[in-house]
Motif scaffolding. Structure first.
Motif, PDB file in Angstrom:
ATOM      1  N   MET A 265       0.833  -1.199   0.000  1.00 34.53           N
ATOM      2  CA  MET A 265       0.000   0.000   0.000  1.00 34.53           C
ATOM      3  C   MET A 265       0.874   1.258   0.000  1.00 34.53           C
ATOM      4  N   ARG A 266       1.924   1.259   0.803  1.00 33.22           N
ATOM      5  CA  ARG A 266       2.835   2.414   0.833  1.00 33.22           C
ATOM      6  C   ARG A 266       3.486   2.642  -0.532  1.00 33.22           C
ATOM      7  N   GLU A 267       3.878   1.568  -1.192  1.00 30.95           N
ATOM      8  CA  GLU A 267       4.507   1.691  -2.508  1.00 30.95           C
ATOM      9  C   GLU A 267       3.527   2.235  -3.544  1.00 30.95           C
ATOM     10  N   TYR A 268       2.294   1.763  -3.504  1.00 27.42           N
ATOM     11  CA  TYR A 268       1.284   2.292  -4.421  1.00 27.42           C
ATOM     12  C   TYR A 268       1.032   3.774  -4.151  1.00 27.42           C
TER      13      TYR A 268
ATOM     14  N   SER B  50      -7.470   0.007  -4.162  1.00 24.24           N
ATOM     15  CA  SER B  50      -8.738  -0.517  -3.667  1.00 24.24           C
ATOM     16  C   SER B  50      -8.607  -1.997  -3.292  1.00 24.24           C
ATOM     17  N   SER B  51      -7.940  -2.754  -4.142  1.00 27.95           N
ATOM     18  CA  SER B  51      -7.764  -4.187  -3.886  1.00 27.95           C
ATOM     19  C   SER B  51      -6.915  -4.442  -2.638  1.00 27.95           C
TER      20      SER B  51
ATOM     21  N   PHE C  89      -8.197  -4.850   5.121  1.00 27.86           N
ATOM     22  CA  PHE C  89      -9.373  -4.929   5.993  1.00 27.86           C
ATOM     23  C   PHE C  89      -9.683  -6.382   6.351  1.00 27.86           C
ATOM     24  N   PHE C  90      -9.617  -7.264   5.342  1.00 25.81           N
ATOM     25  CA  PHE C  90      -9.898  -8.682   5.573  1.00 25.81           C
ATOM     26  C   PHE C  90      -8.894  -9.287   6.552  1.00 25.81           C
TER      27      PHE C  90
END
Length: 74
Positions: free
Chosen positions: A27-30, A51-52, A58-59
């Protein structure tokens, strides 16, 4: 020498925590890539990917919380 012969085991919570750490790193890289995306295709891909990864985070967080609650109840 004793440390090299010691068995190392992972439990389910450790494995989920490792996956969660990797998802957070992704997530940080994105998020970093968002600032350098120029083309519309790149932006669309990043939006979908963010989003993915967020859904996966979350899961995994919910799964980890439920496993920890089960562990406490036992």
């Amino acid at each position: 020498m004793k440390n090299s012969k010691r068995e190392i085991t992972l439990n389910e919570c450790d494995s989920i925590s490792d996956m969660l750490f990797l998802e957070k790193s992704l997530m940080r890289e994105y998020c970093t890539a968002v600032f350098s995306a120029k083309r519309k295709e790149e932006r669309t891909y990043l939006t979908d990917s963010l989003s993915s990864v967020a859904e996966d985070i979350f899961f995994l967080q919910d799964l980890l919380d439920s496993r920890r609650e089960e562990k406490i109840k036992k």
